[in-house]
Motif scaffolding. Structure first.
Motif, PDB file in Angstrom:
ATOM      1  N   ILE A  55       5.974   7.918  -9.980  1.00 31.64           N
ATOM      2  CA  ILE A  55       6.630   6.947  -9.085  1.00 31.64           C
ATOM      3  C   ILE A  55       7.801   6.309  -9.849  1.00 31.64           C
ATOM      4  CG2 ILE A  55       6.275   4.846  -7.707  1.00 31.64           C
ATOM      5  CD1 ILE A  55       4.630   7.324  -6.771  1.00 31.64           C
ATOM      6  N   SER A  95       0.401   7.579  -2.588  1.00 34.85           N
ATOM      7  CA  SER A  95       1.593   6.914  -3.134  1.00 34.85           C
ATOM      8  C   SER A  95       2.873   7.708  -2.889  1.00 34.85           C
ATOM      9  CB  SER A  95       1.409   6.666  -4.638  1.00 34.85           C
ATOM     10  OG  SER A  95       0.291   5.838  -4.866  1.00 34.85           O
ATOM     11  N   LEU A  99       6.191   6.654  -0.868  1.00 36.36           N
ATOM     12  CA  LEU A  99       7.528   6.752  -1.469  1.00 36.36           C
ATOM     13  C   LEU A  99       8.467   7.536  -0.560  1.00 36.36           C
ATOM     14  CD1 LEU A  99       9.310   6.250  -3.997  1.00 36.36           C
ATOM     15  CD2 LEU A  99       8.539   8.484  -4.831  1.00 36.36           C
ATOM     16  N   ALA A 115       1.217   1.760  -7.917  1.00 33.99           N
ATOM     17  CA  ALA A 115       1.857   2.405  -9.069  1.00 33.99           C
ATOM     18  C   ALA A 115       1.526   1.669 -10.368  1.00 33.99           C
ATOM     19  CB  ALA A 115       3.364   2.459  -8.856  1.00 33.99           C
TER      20      ALA A 115
END
Ligand SMILES: Cc1cc2nc3c(=O)[nH]c(=O)nc-3n(C[C@H](O)[C@H](O)[C@H](O)COP(=O)(O)OP(=O)(O)OC[C@H]3O[C@@H](n4cnc5c(N)ncnc54)[C@H](O)[C@@H]3O)c2cc1C
Length: 221
Positions: A55, A95, A99, A115
């Motif tokens: 990330i 995640s 994103l 994250a």
């Protein structure tokens, strides 16, 4: 084309190998035999930066490339599947979806703490009656003013009984098949959401695989 690993990739791989071999490998045969689950391991993975590895740094992650992520998965899987599963669902399925598709507000609210390893996340698609055939899930999302109301059951969900954040798939209309599917972020503690673990599995015995029940769970539209 240069296939050599970079010094940074080797450094991360060796750090994860050393940690997993030291803190998990000596105990994993016993945990697996007893079906013993140790969620504190995820806190350590968060401290090591593994829960936000690919990330971008602006969202609390490490900003590493996907080769580094693959090397980390190899080292975790070498010790036990339950370690790598956390990367797959928390990082890969939840995640990275936030994103790619989340709004800036959603990223700040959910992606940043995920994250940083402060919150654990999972991905809830499979149901008792729909696995590969994901277009036929039965969990319903019904619009109600500024909200959606979710009702349904999820099964075989990794981290179901541990996660703080759930990416839940539901259909607006089962007759639409895959075209009716929507995804919603739901937080543990939301009224109507309950979870449990499946015991007596033949694999991933040291990990949490479970069910999620959604009974009139209200989420913002
Ligand atoms: C340990 C574990 C963790 C999991 N974690 C998650 C999770 O975090 N989130 C989540 O949403 N799900 C999770 N799952 C569910 C997983 O994604 C499903 O098991 C998977 O999608 C397969 O669905 P199924 O088990 O219902 O099998 P089925 O879809 O019933 O398939 C059974 C068999 O039939 C075959 N098959 C299916 N359709 C066809 C076809 N059209 N033609 C030919 N063959 C076919 C399949 O290849 C398979 O061999 C997990 C499962 C396990 C075991």
């Amino acid at each position: 084309m240069d296939f050599e690993l970079t010094p940074e990739q080797i450094q991360v791989r060796d750090m994860v190998r050393e940690w997993a071999q030291r803190e998990v490998a000596p105990y994993i045969r016993e945990w697996d035999a007893k079906g013993e689950y140790h969620p504190e391991i995820y806190r350590r993975m968060g401290e090591l930066g593994l829960l936000g590895l690919p990330i971008p740094e602006r969202y609390g992650g490490g900003g590493f490339d996907y080769v580094t992520l693959a090397l980390v998965c190899e080292e975790l899987e070498a010790v036990d599947t339950f370690l790598r599963v956390a990367i797959s669902v928390h990082v890969g399925l939840n995640s990275l979806t936030l994103l790619q598709w989340g709004t800036e507000e959603q990223k700040q609210r959910w992606l940043v703490p995920q994250a940083r390893g402060e919150k654990l996340a999972t991905f809830a698609l499979t149901e008792p009656g729909a696995g590969s055939d994901a277009g036929h899930i039965q969990t319903r999302a019904v619009k109600d003013g500024d909200s959606y109301i979710l009702n349904g059951e999820k099964m075989w969900i990794s981290l179901a009984n541990t996660a703080d954040h759930f990416l839940v798939f539901a259909t607006l209309d089962p007759a639409l098949g895959h075209r009716g599917l929507c995804a919603f972020m739901v937080e543990r503690g939301t009224p109507g959401l309950t979870t449990g673990s499946i015991h007596g599995k033949l694999g991933v015995r040291a990990g949490d695989t479970g069910w999620i029940s959604l009974q009139n769970v209200r989420v913002p539209a």
